[in-house]
Every structure is written in C-alpha cells, then in structure tokens.
Design an enzyme around this catalytic site. Structure first.
Site, PDB file in Angstrom:
ATOM      1  N   CYS A 174      66.408  29.804  60.450  1.00 12.45           N
ATOM      2  CA  CYS A 174      67.814  30.138  60.668  1.00 12.45           C
ATOM      3  C   CYS A 174      68.736  28.960  60.382  1.00 12.45           C
ATOM      4  O   CYS A 174      69.077  28.180  61.267  1.00 12.45           O
ATOM      5  CB  CYS A 174      68.061  30.639  62.079  1.00 12.45           C
ATOM      6  SG  CYS A 174      69.737  31.309  62.244  1.00 12.45           S
TER       7      CYS A 174
ATOM      8  N   CYS B  99      72.259  35.951  59.781  1.00  6.53           N
ATOM      9  CA  CYS B  99      72.413  34.813  60.678  1.00  6.53           C
ATOM     10  C   CYS B  99      73.506  35.140  61.694  1.00  6.53           C
ATOM     11  O   CYS B  99      74.686  35.155  61.343  1.00  6.53           O
ATOM     12  CB  CYS B  99      72.783  33.561  59.876  1.00  6.53           C
ATOM     13  SG  CYS B  99      72.765  32.065  60.872  1.00  6.53           S
TER      14      CYS B  99
END
Length: 435
Positions: A160, A372
């Site tokens: 991430c 995200c």
C-alpha cells in the site's frame, strides 16, 4: 514419495486464503493445501488506524486455524524452495510437496540491509512504522513534544504505497489535538516525483498538504538511518537544476535543491556529508524496504526485479504454465494492496479451473486494479481506485453509499474504512464469497 495435492498454495495471507476459499466454495477441486508457518492472520489495512489510536490492535488478528478454509489442508511449515520441472515445493520439515497446480502467494518480507541503521532503529525510541508495530507508532505520537516530524519511505516497492502518507495526515491532526502542532514541522520525504500517481487523487492530496502545512521533498532516496544522532540520510535521485533554492546545512557544505524537489519548504535542521543529504528528525515514521522472500528470490520463478514473473493480465507464470502468482510477491506493475488481490483471485481461480477441465486458460483479464484508502483526517477519507494506466476507476457500488466522488474527502468513506472493510474482509473475502 512426496505428498501430492491438485492445488498447492504457498501463503496464508489474503491472497492464499482467498484463493483456497474460492476454489473450495465453487467446488473447483477438493484437493487444496496451504503452506503457512504463522499462527496468526492479521488484517493489516487497519494498522494505519491502530497507529493513530483509533482502532484496537487485537481486533486485527485472528488465529490462522480460524481462517484456513474448511476442506483445505494446512501444512504448518515454511516453503524453502521450488523444483518446478518436477512440480515440487521443498519445505523446512514436511519434506517435498507435489502439486498439479501451484499458487505462489507468500507475500513480501523486509530487508533492512538495504538501509543501514534502520533495522536497529525500527520500533525503538522515536522511530516507528505502522507496517511492523503500529502500537509503537501510537506511543511515538502520544510522546511527541514538537520539532521535526519526518515521514518517509524506501525506494523499494512497498505494501500500500499510500500508507506512509495516511499516518502523516492523522498525526498532523493528533498534534493539533495534543497542542504541539504550532512547534512542529512535518516533512514528507519520498523517492517519488509526485504525491500520488492518479491525477484526480493527487489534486485532492495537494489541497490537503496545503491545509495541513506539510513540507514535501521529492527525489529523496532513504539510504541510511543514524538513530543515535536522529538523522535520516538520503541520496538525491535527480540532479538539481542550477539556480535552485539552497537548503542550508550547519556544516560548511551546502547542497542546491531546485523547486522540483521541494514543495512548501520548511527550514528544518539538515546536514550534508559525502554527497548525502541528512534530515534531522525528532520522530520518524517509515515503511521498511521490501523484497520477495529469499526462497522466492533465489528461485527460477522470478523476473529481473526479484518478483514472481507472471503475465500481468492472466497471472500465469511466463515459463511454467501450471504456476500462478498473485498478491504482494507477484511481479505486477500496480500497487500491492488487498483490494488488488480481491480482483486477482477470481482470475487465478478461473484459469486453474479451465486448465484442469480443458487444458487452457480463460479470457478473464486483470487490468491492474488496485485501491488505496487514503485516510486524510480523523473522520475523513479519499478512496483511490485505479488500473495499470493510473486511470481513476471508482467502484460503482460507492453510489449505494451516497458517495458521488470518492476522489474527495468524505466521512462515509471513513466509516467504510473503519467498519465496513474489516467486516467484508473477515466475513466475505476470506470465506470465498463475492465482494
């Protein structure tokens, strides 16, 4: 004689569990095994919230035995190597395991040797990481009394890619609550060239950077950490243009930095030595440098970058057609996230099924979708969803949540992050149900 399974999965993380669960739920096969040494399965996306004191760490963990799908055999062991020509996986103590089809999904690991000093400093004192110990991050934020709060990340791929920013935005809000914001400079030093690769999201984030008065420093490759003197050392990965602004150093050396390197400059303490540029910090949050596990890196399965060499659309290995890879270990040019895995698993399951039934792969194609969830404040979030080409691809289901534009901050997105996504993860994704 090696134990044999029709489908062998390496890894009991999100990718491995989801793949096994879907194969079994859809009755594609009843011969599935998962090689995984860990006792605990973590929902790591919530660690950002743990690090900001707004989520219980204990609720991010479940026993591995509870998430291994019913019908799958759990081989509680470490994979140590491959013999793809003979369809074998070597293990530390269970001998060789044979397979018809192999799914390589052990995730990634951290290689602190890539940044000398970081391993010794990590999760001690004022150096923290939500990737490794989010409870320590929360202690660091609570104990911070002002000065330079440095948020940074390595030049390697990381889980991430937005996570090093999320905690920064939450920390800024917490510093306001705790009364130290007025005596704090917040610096985000990144090897990247922009704040985010999707232009709609980048526009929103730059407005947040302005609102929160954060200093961005681009082209900064973290190369060493001096924990004793609290200095993060960088190499500047682009030559400064002549005539740029000068960042002063207490030493006699100076280094010129043009405006492409710095946004919203803050006069924090710096040092220059041997061509390197050091930022002095009073607290630092970073992501650890990430690589594929050694047994994968040292195998014949990887590409030049050291990740499993698969076709980016079919997720099938380029050399061995009965091997697939997905999740963080796969060599895919997209962000390494659980959301990406959610879209990858059905393609791997479909392809394995068709190979078993018809000796061919299907027409399903992974477009690089990743997501995200960028938490920007307590109670606010932006949801970046995108494909291989960095096109903004919001999920149509967001309309059901009354969210018109997920590139803008919204309190409903925060609710989704804190409550909705953990529920879907434990009760849908890991059970092999469609999400």
């Amino acid at each position: 004689m090696a134990t044999k399974f029709q489908v062998l999965i390496i890894g009991g993380g999100t990718a491995g569990i989801m793949t096994a669960a879907q194969l079994l739920r859809q009755k594609k096969t009843n011969s599935v095994a998962i090689i995984e040494p860990a006792d605990t399965h973590y929902y790591q996306p919530a660690w950002t919230l743990v690090g900001a004191g707004t989520f219980d760490y204990k609720k991010t963990a479940k026993p591995m035995s509870k998430v291994i799908p019913k019908g799958a055999e759990w081989i509680k062991d470490k994979a140590t190597g491959f013999d793809p020509e003979n369809n074998l996986v070597h293990t530390a103590s269970s001998g060789d395991i044979s397979y018809d089809y192999l799914v390589v999904a052990p995730g990634l690991t951290y290689d602190y040797s890539l940044i000398p000093g970081l391993g010794e400093a990590m999760d001690k004192g004022v150096v923290c990481s939500n990737y490794t110990d989010p409870e320590h991050t929360w202690k660091v934020l609570k104990n911070f009394k002002g000065g330079t709060a440095l948020f940074t990340q390595p030049a390697t791929p990381i889980k991430c890619g937005g996570a090093p920013q999320k905690i920064m935005y939450l920390a800024e809000s917490y510093f306001r609550k705790s009364g130290v914001r007025s005596k704090t400079n917040i610096v985000f030093a990144t090897p990247g060239t922009i704040i985010f690769g999707v232009k709609e999201i980048a526009k929103t984030l730059m407005n947040i950077i302005d609102r929160k008065d954060i200093n961005l420093r681009f082209f900064h490759k973290l190369v060493e950490v001096d924990a004793k003197n609290q200095i993060a050392w960088y190499e500047l990965v682009k030559q400064p243009e002549a005539g740029g602004c000068i960042l002063r150093s207490e030493e006699t050396d100076t280094v010129k930095i043009d405006k492409n390197f710095v946004y919203n400059y803050k006069d924090v303490k710096v040092s220059v030595k041997n061509g390197r540029y050091g930022i002095h910090y009073d607290m630092m949050h970073t992501a650890p440098p990430s690589v594929a596990p050694a047994f994968v890196r040292e195998s014949s399965l990887v590409n030049e970058a050291g990740w499993v060499d698969v076709d980016k659309h079919s997720l099938q290995h380029r050399k061995y057609p009965n091997i697939f890879s997905l999740g963080d270990v796969a060599g895919l040019p997209t962000a390494k996230t659980g959301a990406a895995i959610r879209k990858q698993v059905p393609i791997v399951v479909d392809n394995i099924d068709l190979l078993m039934q018809q000796d061919r792969i299907g027409s399903l194609s992974y477009n690089g979708y990743s997501s995200c969830p960028l938490v920007t404040d307590y109670g606010k979030m932006v949801l970046a969803e995108f494909d291989y080409d960095q096109n903004f691809k919001p999920d149509p289901k967001l309309k059901q949540l009354l969210i018109k534009d997920s590139s803008k901050e919204h309190w409903r997105l925060w609710i989704l992050k804190k409550y909705g996504l953990p529920y879907l993860y434990w009760n849908k994704m890991l059970k092999g149900k469609e999400v």
